[in-house]
Design a protein around this motif. Structure first.
Motif, mmCIF file in Angstrom:
data_model
loop_
_atom_site.group_PDB
_atom_site.id
_atom_site.type_symbol
_atom_site.label_atom_id
_atom_site.label_comp_id
_atom_site.label_asym_id
_atom_site.label_seq_id
_atom_site.Cartn_x
_atom_site.Cartn_y
_atom_site.Cartn_z
ATOM 1 N N LYS A 91 0.860 -1.185 0.000
ATOM 2 C CA LYS A 91 0.000 0.000 0.000
ATOM 3 C C LYS A 91 0.897 1.236 0.000
ATOM 4 O O LYS A 91 1.827 1.343 0.806
ATOM 5 C CB LYS A 91 -0.888 -0.012 1.246
ATOM 6 N N GLY A 92 0.648 2.155 -0.923
ATOM 7 C CA GLY A 92 1.463 3.361 -1.018
ATOM 8 C C GLY A 92 2.719 3.199 -1.855
ATOM 9 O O GLY A 92 3.443 4.165 -2.078
ATOM 10 N N GLU A 93 2.990 1.987 -2.310
ATOM 11 C CA GLU A 93 4.152 1.742 -3.164
ATOM 12 C C GLU A 93 3.769 1.962 -4.630
ATOM 13 O O GLU A 93 2.587 1.904 -4.980
ATOM 14 C CB GLU A 93 4.657 0.302 -2.978
ATOM 15 N N ALA A 100 5.712 -6.539 -8.460
ATOM 16 C CA ALA A 100 6.874 -7.285 -7.969
ATOM 17 C C ALA A 100 6.540 -8.110 -6.726
ATOM 18 O O ALA A 100 7.013 -9.236 -6.574
ATOM 19 C CB ALA A 100 8.031 -6.323 -7.687
ATOM 20 N N VAL A 101 5.698 -7.578 -5.823
ATOM 21 C CA VAL A 101 5.278 -8.346 -4.644
ATOM 22 C C VAL A 101 4.488 -9.581 -5.083
ATOM 23 O O VAL A 101 4.725 -10.695 -4.604
ATOM 24 C CB VAL A 101 4.461 -7.471 -3.663
ATOM 25 N N ASN A 170 11.710 -4.047 3.426
ATOM 26 C CA ASN A 170 12.029 -2.628 3.528
ATOM 27 C C ASN A 170 13.312 -2.527 4.349
ATOM 28 O O ASN A 170 13.304 -2.797 5.546
ATOM 29 C CB ASN A 170 10.892 -1.867 4.206
ATOM 30 N N PRO A 171 14.441 -2.169 3.717
ATOM 31 C CA PRO A 171 15.706 -2.145 4.451
ATOM 32 C C PRO A 171 15.731 -1.154 5.616
ATOM 33 O O PRO A 171 16.548 -1.297 6.523
ATOM 34 C CB PRO A 171 16.740 -1.756 3.390
ATOM 35 N N GLY A 189 10.448 1.588 -4.970
ATOM 36 C CA GLY A 189 9.873 2.302 -3.839
ATOM 37 C C GLY A 189 10.703 2.035 -2.598
ATOM 38 O O GLY A 189 11.932 2.135 -2.616
ATOM 39 N N ASP A 190 10.034 1.663 -1.509
ATOM 40 C CA ASP A 190 10.729 1.380 -0.255
ATOM 41 C C ASP A 190 11.177 -0.069 -0.133
ATOM 42 O O ASP A 190 11.832 -0.422 0.846
ATOM 43 C CB ASP A 190 9.814 1.724 0.936
ATOM 44 N N HIS A 191 10.812 -0.918 -1.099
ATOM 45 C CA HIS A 191 11.126 -2.343 -1.003
ATOM 46 C C HIS A 191 12.367 -2.697 -1.795
ATOM 47 O O HIS A 191 12.562 -2.243 -2.924
ATOM 48 C CB HIS A 191 9.963 -3.198 -1.517
#
Length: 195
Positions: A91-93, A100-101, A170-171, A189-191
């Protein structure tokens, strides 16, 4: 046994159809006179959208004798479960991150190192803990958006054509040495995605 049969079938198709590259999770099909994308989708039990995405087409017309890709079918129930996980995890990505998820889920299903169904991958436990945090915290029980389902359909249509990612995290939020030691494939994104 299912995976062994799938590997043997994919290998046989690749040898038989050397001129047509066959992706894991997809097979080739020669269009017959009078067929359309719609009729072929119905015949193979897949969605018209997935068939169009797999063949990078938007219309419904095909030419007799043309070779097209037929993606694996994934049940409506499994697609909805994937869309719920995509919504909870991404969500938000960006849209590409959602695809990709969903692709990670399918890659795990196709890997011998993970369970072999969508449901069993999503609900798998590692060392007594759910592999996906939205399963643990219940966020997977929420809904999903049309965009989440579109991302799932795209991942299914292009199954086996990604870069082999089996994990994402998410690192900034994960401090596991093990997951951070995995070979990174792409950051969206964040992933960070890895194999």
């Amino acid at each position: 046994m299912r995976k062994l049969n799938k590997i043997i079938l994919t290998g046989a198709l690749s040898l038989t159809l050397l001129a047509v590259p066959t992706a894991v999770g997809a097979s080739s099909y020669t269009v017959q006179q009078g067929e359309s994308f719609h009729s072929i989708a119905n015949e193979h039990g897949i969605s018209l959208v997935n068939l169009q995405i797999a063949n990078q087409r938007s219309g419904s017309q095909v030419i007799a004798g043309e070779t097209i890709k037929i993606p694996d079918s994934v049940s409506r129930e499994d697609r909805e479960l994937m869309a719920k996980l995509v919504h909870a995890e991404a969500k938000g990505e960006p849209y590409e991150g959602k695809v990709a998820v969903a692709t990670v889920i399918l890659n795990q299903v196709d890997s011998n190192d993970f369970p072999d169904t969508v449901k069993s991958v999503i609900y798998q436990k590692v060392n007594g803990h759910y592999a996906f945090s939205p399963v643990k915290n219940g966020a997977i029980n929420g809904g999903y958006t049309e965009e989440d389902m579109r991302a799932v359909n795209e991942a299914i249509a292009f199954r086996g054509q990604g870069n082999g990612s089996l994990y994402f995290y998410n690192p900034d939020k994960v401090s596991s040495d093990w997951v951070q030691s995995r070979e990174a494939t792409v950051k969206i994104g964040d992933h960070l995605f890895a194999k």
